[in-house]
Design an enzyme around this catalytic site. Structure first.
Site, PDB file in Angstrom:
ATOM      1  CD  GLU A 239       1.268  -4.786   1.825  1.00 38.11           C
ATOM      2  OE1 GLU A 239       0.938  -4.637   3.008  1.00 38.11           O
ATOM      3  OE2 GLU A 239       1.132  -4.164   1.071  1.00 38.11           O
TER       4      GLU A 239
ATOM      5  CG  ASP B 213       4.098  -1.483   6.698  1.00 38.30           C
ATOM      6  OD1 ASP B 213       3.873  -0.588   5.853  1.00 38.30           O
ATOM      7  OD2 ASP B 213       4.566  -2.582   6.655  1.00 38.30           O
TER       8      ASP B 213
HETATM    9  C1  BGC Z   1       4.146  -2.734   3.363  1.00 37.03           C
HETATM   10  C2  BGC Z   1       5.363  -2.133   3.334  1.00 37.03           C
HETATM   11  C3  BGC Z   1       5.530  -1.155   2.440  1.00 37.03           C
HETATM   12  C4  BGC Z   1       4.565   0.147   2.430  1.00 37.03           C
HETATM   13  C5  BGC Z   1       4.442   1.091   1.571  1.00 37.03           C
HETATM   14  C6  BGC Z   1       3.027  -1.534   3.660  1.00 37.03           C
HETATM   15  O1  BGC Z   1       1.719  -2.062   3.481  1.00 37.03           O
HETATM   16  O2  BGC Z   1       4.000  -3.593   4.488  1.00 37.03           O
HETATM   17  O3  BGC Z   1       6.355  -3.049   2.910  1.00 37.03           O
HETATM   18  O4  BGC Z   1       6.613  -0.489   2.483  1.00 37.03           O
HETATM   19  O5  BGC Z   1       3.102  -0.645   2.482  1.00 37.03           O
HETATM   20  O6  BGC Z   1       3.878   0.722   0.510  1.00 37.03           O
HETATM   21  C1  BGC Z   2      -1.008   0.300  -0.944  1.00 32.95           C
HETATM   22  C2  BGC Z   2       0.423  -0.176  -0.610  1.00 32.95           C
HETATM   23  C3  BGC Z   2       0.211  -0.494   0.933  1.00 32.95           C
HETATM   24  C4  BGC Z   2      -1.060  -1.363   1.343  1.00 32.95           C
HETATM   25  C5  BGC Z   2      -1.113  -1.444   2.690  1.00 32.95           C
HETATM   26  C6  BGC Z   2      -2.210  -0.203  -0.642  1.00 32.95           C
HETATM   27  O1  BGC Z   2      -3.388   0.245  -0.786  1.00 32.95           O
HETATM   28  O2  BGC Z   2      -0.715   0.743  -2.266  1.00 32.95           O
HETATM   29  O3  BGC Z   2       1.414   0.459  -0.976  1.00 32.95           O
HETATM   30  O4  BGC Z   2       1.230  -1.401   1.250  1.00 32.95           O
HETATM   31  O5  BGC Z   2      -2.101  -0.574   0.760  1.00 32.95           O
HETATM   32  O6  BGC Z   2      -2.094  -2.304   3.026  1.00 32.95           O
END
Ligand code: BGC
Ligand code: BGC
Length: 836
Positions: A531, A332
């Site tokens: 997230e 990830d």
């Molecule tokens: C998320 C994933 C996601 C990835 C790409 C990560 O932070 O945990 O679920 O697929 O980013 O955006």
């Molecule tokens: C991105 C997400 C990713 C996340 C990770 C963001 O800046 O746009 O896709 O999942 O960071 O923490």
């Protein structure tokens, strides 16, 4: 004993290359823990599966030929995935990267709201760069991954399905497969080959802000969906040349126990036993593997203190060997940086644990260079590199990528009419209907269409809100109805249904009306988050979202039947709404087809429903702010129209002080949050002063603190400084750790107004032995502005973001006059301050 196939494949490649057997591969960069040590799994107690994707001799021949010919540089390139934010086609040509992704906040041309044709153009550009053989390279075509987690949800105009929690309420695997198929087809229109879905988390604590990405808290329900979704996306496991059909590759995520962290902390630690790990969170991986899922994404989280991304016993021992997973493993977003001993730039441990491809969005170059140096020095074994490359090439071969040509030449590409096509929206609307859960009905539903309906609530006409996070932008913020062409808000659905039946509907968010309505629908609930920004300390609505409760009470007092419709990613304590409404419907996060709500709530005009409720709760519904306080409606609960009016005894309503806080907000409405305190500090020998009341004076009158009205009475604190260096600081009782937020591009947001601009301003964060400041400019403004300073700026300036005692410091020089209303973490800045 299974796992034999994975071994057999690895053997085949190793033998063809004359390389050493993989089993003798030394774990050069790992410190393997002994069996039984915390965080070390025993693969033998896990179920064994058989990966069903046939091994095709023509693919294997091609793979071994490629591996023989590829330089070590080309091999390492395959293992690295860069984000569109930070990579160009020229980089791909030079470094021969195996993959790119588009994170939630990125898009073609630096714009995450880029129109669909730009995506296809970018796909062509990156593809053509990858297959360029002018320098004598192998020209392995690149794959592009995207978070199409509820439809092709990064694309304007695509069909947006309900988030997984709503789909869990349906109990309908056949419809799940259709949703997968529609999603795959829409992805193919814009040229991508890979979705980072489905999330197969089994959330156990809904304080977790990603709980809505999981179908249910019940492993069996999640497991019953996974195979169907993978099949919908990828086609049958025996399928080959996927790009010739309407397919993409899937990624079950996040392995393992993303939904099992203690207290639901995102990217946190799960301290459960190995049996619970297997029997709750491991269950969905069986059907995923049985359907031949092509990729698995490893979780940011840890188990018993060991980060998954570095856990050899789980990623290799359980997933690849015991479960016979034959695709490739992707990590990830910079998750490797959290593995013990690693940084975002250096982490051979992930490869050695079994990760085949590094998601290294902005760190791909140092990751590449470090792996390359180690490969050349022999400190990461070539057999492991070859095995990872072979897995990636095998998936590319199954896609048919080597012969598919450029993205725009492939079937479905550029057929923009497929994005949000009527037949696709019909599938989503069916899912909305089936996902609704009726918790209360005192005989007021279904609504008669021929009457006068009032639609109120701040969520009634807001497609972004009903779509939730991971929609067009990462957190689902910064967008409005104009970004959803062809979509329908919940309000529009009611209007259409009522008018079709000869009645009338009025939209009035605050519930006021000129002509008394026959009934009122009040749409309320959560606003979008993704997230960690969605993590909460308690299962309650944020206080600023509870205003519709008063609207419901007011309408009810006027004798108007009230139907509450809740937009939410999770079960929450909402007793005031359950009491005030005559009917209560959970709509979850329905997505672009809001009309599915009225399909069920508005009847046929002869007193009969047009569609009945079939949805039931995919998780327990809490009685109070914490699940430990008891269950109000259990998993599986849900009424339908055959149920007689619900007997209702008023539910207890909590005092605002009992509902617990939001850990991201440090200062709100002019006051520090609980466990936080407000300080002012001067320079030189002057002591810092804690501000508990106002008006207050500090530094012998050099600074004066007063209350200022903003939104609410005394909603801000105003600081008037006569001159010199002073600062306003927020401190917490415990050191604050914002490392994961920093990694994810989160900002420190400060809502403030300046009357008299100081000579100089710095915003920073202080720890016991570190500090990081950024010089910023804060001009005088007529109104409050929500400024954002990226946490990364403070980290890069020296702050130890994992340990901050004063996570917010605003320092001014010279005469100044300004007010601060709110300080919190988030990504929804009105104005981003450059790092300075
Ligand atoms: C998320 C994933 C996601 C990835 C790409 C990560 O932070 O945990 O679920 O697929 O980013 O955006
Ligand atoms: C991105 C997400 C990713 C996340 C990770 C963001 O800046 O746009 O896709 O999942 O960071 O923490």
């Amino acid at each position: 004993m299974t796992g034999h196939k994975a071994h057999a494949r690895a053997w085949l490649v190793a033998a063809l290359l004359g390389a050493v057997s993989i089993s003798t591969m030394a774990s050069a960069e790992t410190t393997s823990s002994p069996p039984g040590a915390p965080g070390t799994a025993d693969p033998d107690i896990w179920p064994a599966y058989t990966y069903p994707v046939p091994t095709r001799p023509e693919h294997e021949a091609r793979i071994s030929d490629l591996i023989t010919r590829m330089t070590v540089e080309e091999k390492i390139g395959q293992l690295v995935q860069a984000d569109l934010c930070c990579v160009t086609p020229a980089d791909v040509k030079k470094y021969k990267l195996g993959s790119i992704l588009v994170g939630g906040n990125s898009g073609p041309n630096g714009n995450d709201l880029s129109p669909a044709p730009d995506w296809l153009k970018a796909a062509d550009d990156f593809y053509l760069a990858s297959v360029d053989r002018s320098d004598g390279g192998a020209g392995v075509p690149i794959i592009w991954g995207t978070d199409a987690v509820h439809g092709h949800s990064n694309i304007i105009g695509a069909t947006i399905f309900p988030h997984n929690i709503g789909l869990g309420a349906m109990r309908d695997p056949a419809l799940i497969e259709k949703i997968g198929a529609v999603t795959a087809k829409e992805i193919r229109v814009t040229g991508q080959e890979w979705t980072f879905a489905p999330t197969v988390a089994v959330p156990q604590d809904f304080r977790w802000g990603r709980a809505y990405e999981g179908y249910s808290s019940n492993p069996e329900l999640v497991a019953s969906y996974v195979g169907a979704m993978v099949r919908g996306l990828q086609g049958p496991p025996t399928g080959d040349n996927l790009l010739a059909g309407p397919y993409v590759i899937a990624s079950t995520k996040h392995f393992l126990a993303d939904g099992g962290t203690d207290k639901g902390v995102d990217q946190g630690d799960s301290s459960i036993s190995e049996e619970a790990l297997r029997d709750i969170h491991g269950v969905p991986y069986g059907p995923a593997i049985a359907e031949g899922v092509s990729t698995v994404m490893v979780s940011f989280s840890s188990w018993q203190g060991v980060k998954m991304t570095g856990n050899h016993s789980l990623v290799t021992g359980v997933l690849k060997d015991r479960m016979d997973f034959g695709g490739f493993v992707v990590s990830d977003w910079n998750a490797h940086g959290q593995v013990a001993g690693c940084t975002n730039e250096v982490c051979p441990q992930a490869l050695m644990a079994g990760v085949d491809m590094y998601m290294a969005p902005d760190t791909w170059k140092p990751i590449y260079e470090d792996l390359l140096a180690r490969a050349k020095a022999g400190t990461v074994p070539m057999a492991r590199i070859d095995e990872a490359v072979a897995r990636i090439l095998r998936v590319k071969a199954r896609l048919g990528l080597f012969d598919a040509g450029k993205p725009s030449d492939r079937p479905f590409s550029g057929q923009y009419e497929l994005l949000g096509a009527p037949e696709h929206r019909a599938v989503a609307r069916e899912a909305v209907r089936k996902s609704l859960v009726l918790l209360k009905n005192q005989g007021v539903l279904p609504l008669a269409p021929g009457k006068r309906l009032l639609v109120a609530g701040d969520g009634a006409d807001d497609i972004a809100r009903q779509s939730g996070g991971w929609t067009l932008s990462w957190q689902g913020t910064g967008i409005d109805n104009s970004h959803f062409p062809g979509a329908t808000s919940i309000w529009t659905g009611f209007k259409q249904a009522v008018e079709a039946g000869g009645g009338s509907a009025v939209l009035s968010p605050d519930g006021s009306y000129a002509d008394k309505p026959d009934a009122a629908v009040v749409v309320f609930g959560e606003t979008p988050y993704a997230e960690f920004q969605g993590d909460r300390a308690a299962l309650v609505l944020d206080p600023e979202l509870t205003a519709p409760y008063a609207t419901m009470k007011k309408l009810q007092a006027q004798g108007i039947p009230v139907i509450a419709v809740m937009i939410t990613g999770r079960p929450l304590y909402v007793n005031p709404a359950l009491n005030a409404a005559d009917a209560f419907v959970v709509a979850w996060l329905p997505g672009s087809e809001g009309a599915g709500v009225a399909d069920v709530l508005v009847g046929d005009g002869r007193g009969k429903p047009r569609h009945d409720f079939t949805g039931t709760l995919p998780a327990d519904w809490p009685r109070a702010a914490q699940m430990a306080d008891g269950v109000l409606f259990p998993y599986g609960f849900g009424l339908d129209y055959s149920a007689s009016a619900t007997p209702w005894t008023a539910l207890p309503e909590l005092d605002a002080s009992e509902v617990g806080g939001d850990s991201r907000t440090w200062f709100a409405a002019g006051n520090p949050a609980s466990r936080w305190s407000l300080w002012v500090a001067g320079d030189g020998p002057e002591l810092e002063t804690r501000i508990t009341t106002q008006p207050a004076e500090a530094f012998g009158g050099r600074m004066r603190v007063t209350a200022e009205n903003y939104r609410v009475q005394e909603g801000a604190r105003r600081f008037a400084v006569a001159g010199g260096t002073t600062s306003v600081q927020l401190g917490n009782l415990d050191p604050v750790d914002v490392a994961r937020e920093t990694n994810g591009d989160v900002m420190l947001l400060v809502t403030m107004r300046v009357w008299d601009a100081p000579d100089a301003v710095r915003i920073g964060a202080i720890g016991p032995s570190s500090e990081g400041f950024a010089a910023v400019t804060l001009p005088e403004t007529e109104d409050y502005v929500r400024y954002g300073i990226p946490l990364k700026c403070l980290r890069d300036a020296g702050a130890d973001v994992a340990r901050l005692t004063r996570p917010f410091v605003l320092e001014t020089q010279g005469k100044a006059d300004y007010a601060i209303a709110e300080v919190r973490l988030g990504s929804d800045a009105e104005q981003v301050l450059p790092c300075g």
